[in-house]
Enzyme design. Structure first.
Site, PDB file in Angstrom:
ATOM      1  N   HIS A  16     -37.350  29.660 -14.694  1.00 57.87           N
ATOM      2  CA  HIS A  16     -36.574  29.484 -13.461  1.00 57.87           C
ATOM      3  C   HIS A  16     -36.950  28.139 -12.844  1.00 57.87           C
ATOM      4  O   HIS A  16     -37.873  28.043 -12.045  1.00 57.87           O
ATOM      5  CB  HIS A  16     -36.878  30.650 -12.500  1.00 57.87           C
ATOM      6  CG  HIS A  16     -36.095  30.619 -11.213  1.00 57.87           C
ATOM      7  ND1 HIS A  16     -36.026  31.708 -10.374  1.00 57.87           N
ATOM      8  CD2 HIS A  16     -35.372  29.640 -10.620  1.00 57.87           C
ATOM      9  CE1 HIS A  16     -35.293  31.405  -9.319  1.00 57.87           C
ATOM     10  NE2 HIS A  16     -34.888  30.150  -9.440  1.00 57.87           N
ATOM     11  N   HIS A  18     -34.664  24.537 -11.589  1.00 56.27           N
ATOM     12  CA  HIS A  18     -33.386  23.826 -11.474  1.00 56.27           C
ATOM     13  C   HIS A  18     -33.683  22.355 -11.732  1.00 56.27           C
ATOM     14  O   HIS A  18     -34.486  21.756 -11.008  1.00 56.27           O
ATOM     15  CB  HIS A  18     -32.796  23.991 -10.071  1.00 56.27           C
ATOM     16  CG  HIS A  18     -32.568  25.411  -9.681  1.00 56.27           C
ATOM     17  ND1 HIS A  18     -31.328  26.017  -9.748  1.00 56.27           N
ATOM     18  CD2 HIS A  18     -33.429  26.371  -9.242  1.00 56.27           C
ATOM     19  CE1 HIS A  18     -31.442  27.280  -9.344  1.00 56.27           C
ATOM     20  NE2 HIS A  18     -32.704  27.525  -9.037  1.00 56.27           N
ATOM     21  N   HIS A 196     -29.362  34.664  -9.822  1.00 51.09           N
ATOM     22  CA  HIS A 196     -30.200  34.759  -8.624  1.00 51.09           C
ATOM     23  C   HIS A 196     -29.736  35.996  -7.852  1.00 51.09           C
ATOM     24  O   HIS A 196     -28.528  36.184  -7.637  1.00 51.09           O
ATOM     25  CB  HIS A 196     -30.011  33.536  -7.723  1.00 51.09           C
ATOM     26  CG  HIS A 196     -30.718  32.296  -8.191  1.00 51.09           C
ATOM     27  ND1 HIS A 196     -30.526  31.754  -9.427  1.00 51.09           N
ATOM     28  CD2 HIS A 196     -31.629  31.498  -7.564  1.00 51.09           C
ATOM     29  CE1 HIS A 196     -31.293  30.664  -9.539  1.00 51.09           C
ATOM     30  NE2 HIS A 196     -31.970  30.487  -8.422  1.00 51.09           N
ATOM     31  N   GLU A 199     -32.951  37.063  -3.269  1.00 49.70           N
ATOM     32  CA  GLU A 199     -33.849  36.004  -2.776  1.00 49.70           C
ATOM     33  C   GLU A 199     -33.821  36.107  -1.249  1.00 49.70           C
ATOM     34  O   GLU A 199     -34.852  36.262  -0.611  1.00 49.70           O
ATOM     35  CB  GLU A 199     -33.360  34.626  -3.235  1.00 49.70           C
ATOM     36  CG  GLU A 199     -34.205  33.467  -2.709  1.00 49.70           C
ATOM     37  CD  GLU A 199     -33.651  32.082  -3.110  1.00 49.70           C
ATOM     38  OE1 GLU A 199     -32.485  32.012  -3.558  1.00 49.70           O
ATOM     39  OE2 GLU A 199     -34.389  31.085  -2.961  1.00 49.70           O
ATOM     40  N   ASP A 277     -38.950  26.953  -9.625  1.00 51.19           N
ATOM     41  CA  ASP A 277     -37.688  26.839  -8.880  1.00 51.19           C
ATOM     42  C   ASP A 277     -37.279  25.373  -8.682  1.00 51.19           C
ATOM     43  O   ASP A 277     -36.517  24.857  -9.492  1.00 51.19           O
ATOM     44  CB  ASP A 277     -37.793  27.587  -7.539  1.00 51.19           C
ATOM     45  CG  ASP A 277     -36.450  28.086  -7.020  1.00 51.19           C
ATOM     46  OD1 ASP A 277     -35.450  27.955  -7.739  1.00 51.19           O
ATOM     47  OD2 ASP A 277     -36.409  28.629  -5.894  1.00 51.19           O
ATOM     48  N   ASP A 278     -37.723  24.743  -7.595  1.00 55.32           N
ATOM     49  CA  ASP A 278     -37.367  23.347  -7.295  1.00 55.32           C
ATOM     50  C   ASP A 278     -38.654  22.599  -6.949  1.00 55.32           C
ATOM     51  O   ASP A 278     -38.924  22.290  -5.782  1.00 55.32           O
ATOM     52  CB  ASP A 278     -36.391  23.311  -6.108  1.00 55.32           C
ATOM     53  CG  ASP A 278     -35.120  24.082  -6.410  1.00 55.32           C
ATOM     54  OD1 ASP A 278     -34.283  23.574  -7.172  1.00 55.32           O
ATOM     55  OD2 ASP A 278     -34.996  25.224  -5.922  1.00 55.32           O
TER      56      ASP A 278
HETATM   57  N1  ADE Z   1     -30.380  26.226  -6.202  1.00 49.04           N
HETATM   58  C1  ADE Z   1     -31.532  25.564  -6.347  1.00 49.04           C
HETATM   59  N2  ADE Z   1     -32.548  26.303  -5.924  1.00 49.04           N
HETATM   60  C2  ADE Z   1     -32.037  27.484  -5.512  1.00 49.04           C
HETATM   61  C3  ADE Z   1     -32.587  28.672  -4.979  1.00 49.04           C
HETATM   62  N3  ADE Z   1     -33.891  28.824  -4.764  1.00 49.04           N
HETATM   63  N4  ADE Z   1     -31.752  29.671  -4.661  1.00 49.04           N
HETATM   64  C4  ADE Z   1     -30.438  29.531  -4.843  1.00 49.04           C
HETATM   65  N5  ADE Z   1     -29.879  28.450  -5.345  1.00 49.04           N
HETATM   66  C5  ADE Z   1     -30.664  27.423  -5.680  1.00 49.04           C
HETATM   67 ZN    ZN Z   2     -33.637  29.163  -8.138  1.00 48.26          ZN
END
Ligand code: ADE
Ligand code: ZN
Length: 335
Positions: A16, A18, A196, A199, A277-278
């Site tokens: 996971h 992006h 997703h 969350e 994630d990011d």
């Molecule tokens: N796009 C990038 N990061 C995300 C996240 N944590 N939740 C939903 N969309 C995303």
């Molecule tokens: Zn994500």
């Protein structure tokens, strides 16, 4: 061995992440300059200071703005190669990486531009570092379901470069079942499906992602906690949750890491995994996420090995390839 080194040397899969969320402020500046794009920031420090989020949407607004510096095939190559180099340094042996095509096609960038850049970097990283990677194309759920279907048709010529499809962006009020048609087309073409869910949204989004989209993994799933039926289903099916502890704290899903429910869910028998994630926006790559969870939730070394094992089990790889990685993990764990 110190905890960071212990975590780093465990063979792990990252499931996971992006790719647009791995754009570090330094690269954002470099690409803005290269492509003559105005950024609303004067320095790398100013960018970092802007990363003070109140919820998912406050992050997404900045994340989509940042992605605007990505224009050429070389930009997408550089972004992907930089991530794979960092992942390799963190002991990631397999990465299944999300990208958001609609963020780029909406700016007039052709599918072939980012697909070629990503694939060239993945091939080079495999040759240089032995890391294996696949691409998961995410549909943006804040856009109409018809856009997702149109995006699927644009992606079809590149199907050999795709491992699966996913669903991301603003969750609450954009339920999974709206995207059933795009997912059906992708599954019929032989791709994997993930989404997703929970969350920020309700636990029923997990049920709907599994039933309507046939999602094989749930990204996040942290808000499953209050729903005994959903947890029982996750334990029974062993559908993995790809959790991202630093993301959840940065986006205020939990006030602090000590409040995170990943250890509770792991102990209940849910197939929990740890991911980033990011990472450029949330303060760390995969080792940083394992470390934060280990320190904040008092995880044992057995728990960490269990999480690394789960990440390999949850990957979209053949049983033969998984067996090789399990052997490597067992060897490291026995040291
Ligand atoms: N796009 C990038 N990061 C995300 C996240 N944590 N939740 C939903 N969309 C995303
Ligand atoms: Zn994500």
């Amino acid at each position: 061995m110190d905890l960071t080194s212990f975590i780093r040397q465990l063979p792990k899969a990252e499931l996971h992440v992006h790719i647009e969320g791995t754009l570090e402020p330094e690269m954002m500046f470099e690409l803005a300059l290269r492509n003559d794009i105005d950024l609303p920031f004067d320095s790398v420090d100013e960018i970092r200071r802007a990363y003070d989020f109140t919820n998912l949407q406050s992050f997404l607004d900045i994340y989509y703005q940042g992605a605007a510096v990505l224009v050429t095939e070389q930009d997408f190559y550089d972004l992907m190669l930089a991530y794979l180099e960092r992942a390799h340094a963190d002991g990631v042996v397999r990465a299944e990486i999300f990208f958001d095509p609609q963020t780029h096609t909406a700016r007039g960038i052709d599918f072939s531009v980012f697909m070629d850049g990503f694939s060239r970097a993945i091939d080079d990283a495999a040759a240089r570092w032995g890391i294996s990677a696949g691409l998961i194309m995410c549909f943006l759920r804040h856009l109409p379901p018809e856009d997702a279907v149109a995006t699927w048709y644009q992606a079809e010529p590149f199907i050999d470069q795709l491992l699966g499809v996913g669903l991301d962006s603003s969750e609450v009020g954009n339920p999974p079942e709206w995207f059933a048609e795009a997912f059906r087309l992708a599954r019929e073409a032989g791709l994997h499906a993930v989404a997703h869910a929970a969350e920020e949204g309700p636990p029923v989004y997990i049920t709907n992602a599994v039933d309507a989209l046939k999602a094989e993994r749930i990204d996040h799933g942290v808000r499953s906690e209050g729903d005994a039926g959903v947890i029982a289903m996750l334990v029974r099916t062993q559908i993995p949750l790809t959790m991202c502890p630093l993301s959840n704290v940065k986006l205020r899903v939990f006030d602090e890491i000590g409040d995170h429910n990943l250890k509770q869910l792991l102990d209940l028998g849910v197939m929990v995994t740890i991911n980033s994630d990011d990472p450029a926006y949330f303060g760390g790559y995969v080792v940083a996420n394992y470390l934060a969870a280990a320190e904040g939730l008092d995880l044992s070394r057995e728990d960490l090995i269990h999480l690394a094992r789960n990440s390999i089990e949850a990957a979209f790889m053949s049983d033969a390839n998984k067996a090789v990685l399990f052997d490597e993990l067992d060897a490291v764990a026995a040291e």
